[in-house]
Design an enzyme around this catalytic site. Structure first.
Site, PDB file in Angstrom:
ATOM      1  N   LYS A 198       6.451  11.642  -6.438  1.00  0.00           N
ATOM      2  CA  LYS A 198       4.991  11.617  -6.517  1.00  0.00           C
ATOM      3  C   LYS A 198       4.574  10.196  -6.868  1.00  0.00           C
ATOM      4  O   LYS A 198       4.890   9.692  -7.944  1.00  0.00           O
ATOM      5  CB  LYS A 198       4.475  12.596  -7.561  1.00  0.00           C
ATOM      6  CG  LYS A 198       2.969  12.548  -7.704  1.00  0.00           C
ATOM      7  CD  LYS A 198       2.427  13.636  -8.602  1.00  0.00           C
ATOM      8  CE  LYS A 198       0.913  13.497  -8.745  1.00  0.00           C
ATOM      9  NZ  LYS A 198       0.347  14.545  -9.603  1.00  0.00           N
ATOM     10  N   LYS A 251       4.729  13.130  -2.081  1.00  0.00           N
ATOM     11  CA  LYS A 251       3.270  13.127  -2.232  1.00  0.00           C
ATOM     12  C   LYS A 251       2.772  11.731  -2.557  1.00  0.00           C
ATOM     13  O   LYS A 251       3.331  11.105  -3.454  1.00  0.00           O
ATOM     14  CB  LYS A 251       2.904  14.087  -3.366  1.00  0.00           C
ATOM     15  CG  LYS A 251       1.438  14.123  -3.698  1.00  0.00           C
ATOM     16  CD  LYS A 251       1.211  15.002  -4.900  1.00  0.00           C
ATOM     17  CE  LYS A 251      -0.252  14.918  -5.279  1.00  0.00           C
ATOM     18  NZ  LYS A 251      -0.525  15.548  -6.535  1.00  0.00           N
TER      19      LYS A 251
HETATM   20  C1  PBG Z   1      -2.302  16.504 -11.139  1.00  0.00           C
HETATM   21  C2  PBG Z   1      -2.376  16.518  -9.658  1.00  0.00           C
HETATM   22  C3  PBG Z   1      -3.023  15.559  -8.868  1.00  0.00           C
HETATM   23  C4  PBG Z   1      -2.977  16.029  -7.575  1.00  0.00           C
HETATM   24  C5  PBG Z   1      -2.283  17.245  -7.583  1.00  0.00           C
HETATM   25  N1  PBG Z   1      -1.900  17.514  -8.882  1.00  0.00           N
HETATM   26  C6  PBG Z   1      -3.758  14.322  -9.246  1.00  0.00           C
HETATM   27  C7  PBG Z   1      -3.105  13.298 -10.076  1.00  0.00           C
HETATM   28  O1  PBG Z   1      -1.889  13.241 -10.222  1.00  0.00           O
HETATM   29  O2  PBG Z   1      -3.866  12.519 -10.664  1.00  0.00           O
HETATM   30  C8  PBG Z   1      -3.609  15.337  -6.407  1.00  0.00           C
HETATM   31  C9  PBG Z   1      -3.797  16.135  -5.175  1.00  0.00           C
HETATM   32  C10 PBG Z   1      -4.740  15.559  -4.177  1.00  0.00           C
HETATM   33  O3  PBG Z   1      -5.179  14.402  -4.267  1.00  0.00           O
HETATM   34  O4  PBG Z   1      -5.073  16.300  -3.241  1.00  0.00           O
HETATM   35  N2  PBG Z   1      -1.113  16.582 -11.757  1.00  0.00           N
END
Ligand code: PBG
Length: 327
Positions: A198, A251
Site C-alpha cells: 500500500k 494499492k
Molecule cells: C484507510 C484506507 C484508505 C483507503 C482505503 N483504506 C485511505 C488512506 O490510507 O488514507 C483509500 C481508498 C481509496 O482511495 O479509494 N486505511
C-alpha cells in the site's frame, strides 16, 4: 517484399480477435467498495466521486441487493462516523453494536452469499486520522501498541459475520497478529486479504473526503510505502505469505501495474488490486468534460489489472461495469 509474419492476421475481424484475446474481465473479478453512515433513507453524494454515495444502512442494503442481482460476489465496507465517536484509541471500532458491526450483520442476513470484506485500520475511528496510535508527545505512529487494537477490531468484525478481513494499516507484523487473534476466537475460516503493498498516494484524496478521515497532522509516510520502491513490495509480500495472508493486494492500481506484475511472478497467492478513489475521480472528471469516454476508458483500465496479473479488483466502477458486462 516477402512478409511471412503478419500480426494483423490475428486482428482481422471480431471473431478472430475474440479467439486471440489473452485476458478478459468478468463480474466475478469485481469488488464494490461502499460507504455506510447513520440515518434513515438518506444518501449523500461524494462530491469528488460522482455516482458514489454515503448510504444510510437501509439504502446500503438496497444497493447491495442490486449488486447481488448483478452477480457481484463481494463488497468492501467502510463506515463514515460522526466526529464525536472518534478518539485517539479508536474505541468505537470495538463496539459490538456500532454502526459497522450492525451493517455487517444486516448485509449477511439479507444476502448470505455476498462476501463482506472489511477494512482494518484506525483512521475511520481515530480523532488523529491516522491508521495507527499516535504518540501525543512525538507524533510517532506506534507499531506494536497498534497491533492489539487492530486484532480487536478484526475479531469484532468477524464476530459480526465478516468473511474477509482487510488490514490496510501497514503496521509491521499485523497479519500474523490478526491471524492468531482470529484463530484464538475460533474464526479459523475467516480470510485475510492483506493490503500488502500500500503506497503513500495522493490518489486517496477523494476517499478521505468521503470519510472525513484525513490525518489531522503529519502524513502517512512512516507506514505507507514510498512510491519509488518495488523490491520493498516483494519484502512485504514474503512477510505476508509467512504470516498467513490468503490474498495479497497492491494499492493504488493504475500507477502500480508493474508492482502487480512482479508480485504475480513471485507468489502463487491470489492478487487483488484497489482501483482507488482518485483513479475513479480522474476518469469521471474527464468524462464529465467530454474529454474521455467513460465506459471504454473504464474497461481498458479494469482489463489492464487483469493483464498485469490481478485476479480481483476493488473498484468504484463495479456497478457500472457489471451492468455493462451483463447487457
Ligand atoms: C484507510 C484506507 C484508505 C483507503 C482505503 N483504506 C485511505 C488512506 O490510507 O488514507 C483509500 C481508498 C481509496 O482511495 O479509494 N486505511
Amino acid at each position: 517484399m516477402k512478409q511471412r509474419s503478419r500480426p494483423r492476421r490475428n486482428r482481422m475481424n471480431s471473431s478472430m480477435r475474440a479467439l486471440i484475446q489473452e485476458t478478459s474481465l468478468s463480474v466475478n473479478d469485481l469488488i464494490a467498495p461502499l460507504f455506510v453512515m447513520e440515518g434513515e433513507n438518506e444518501k449523500v453524494e461524494i462530491t469528488s466521486m460522482p455516482g458514489q454515495f454515503r448510504y444510510s444502512l437501509d439504502l446500503l442494503l438496497k444497493k447491495i441487493k442490486e449488486l447481488d442481482n448483478l452477480g457481484v460476489n463481494c463488497v468492501s465496507l467502510f463506515p463514515a462516523l460522526d466526529d464525536k465517536l472518534k478518539d485517539s484509541c479508536a474505541t468505537e471500532s470495538m463496539n459490538p453494536d456500532g454502526l459497522f458491526q450492525r451493517t455487517i450483520k444486516e448485509v449477511k442476513s439479507l444476502c448470505p452469499n455476498m462476501l463482506v470484506m472489511t477494512d482494518v485500520a484506525l483512521d475511520p475511528y481515530s480523532s488523529d486520522g491516522h491508521d495507527g496510535l499516535v504518540n501525543p508527545k512525538t507524533g510517532e505512529i506506534l507499531n506494536d501498541e497498534t497491533l492489539e487494537i487492530l486484532a480487536g477490531m478484526a475479531v469484532n468484525q468477524a464476530n459480526a459475520g465478516a468473511d474477509i478481513i482487510g488490514p490496510s494499516d501497514m503496521m509491521d507484523g499485523r497479519i500474523g497478529y490478526i491471524r492468531d487473534a482470529l484463530d484464538g476466537e475460533n474464526h479459523k475460516n475467516v480470510s485475510i486479504m492483506s493490503y500488502t503493498a500500500k503506497y503513500c498516494s495522493a490518489f486517496y484524496g477523494p476517499f478521505r473526503d468521503a470519510l472525513e478521515s484525513a490525518p489531522k497532522s503529519g502524513d502517512k509516510k512512516t507506514y505507507q510505502m514510498n512510491p519509488g520502491n518495488i523490491d520493498e513490495a516483494l519484502r512485504e509480500l514474503k512477510l505476508d505469505e509467512a504470516e498467513g495472508a490468503d490474498i495479497v493486494m497492491v494499492k493504488p492500481g493504475l500507477p502500480y501495474l508493474d508492482v502487480i506484475k512482479v508480485m504475480s511472478q513471485n507468489t502463487t497467492l491470489p492478487i487483488a488490486t484497489y482501483n482507488v478513489s482518485g483513479e475513479y475521480a480522474m476518469i469521471k472528471a474527464a468524462a464529465e468534460k467530454g474529454w474521455l469516454d467513460c465506459e471504454s476508458t473504464m474497461f481498458e483500465v479494469l482489463s489492464s489489472f487483469k493483464r498485469a496479473g490481478a485476479s480481483m479488483i476493488l473498484t468504484y466502477f463495479t456497478e457500472e461495469a457489471a451492468r455493462a458486462l451483463n447487457s
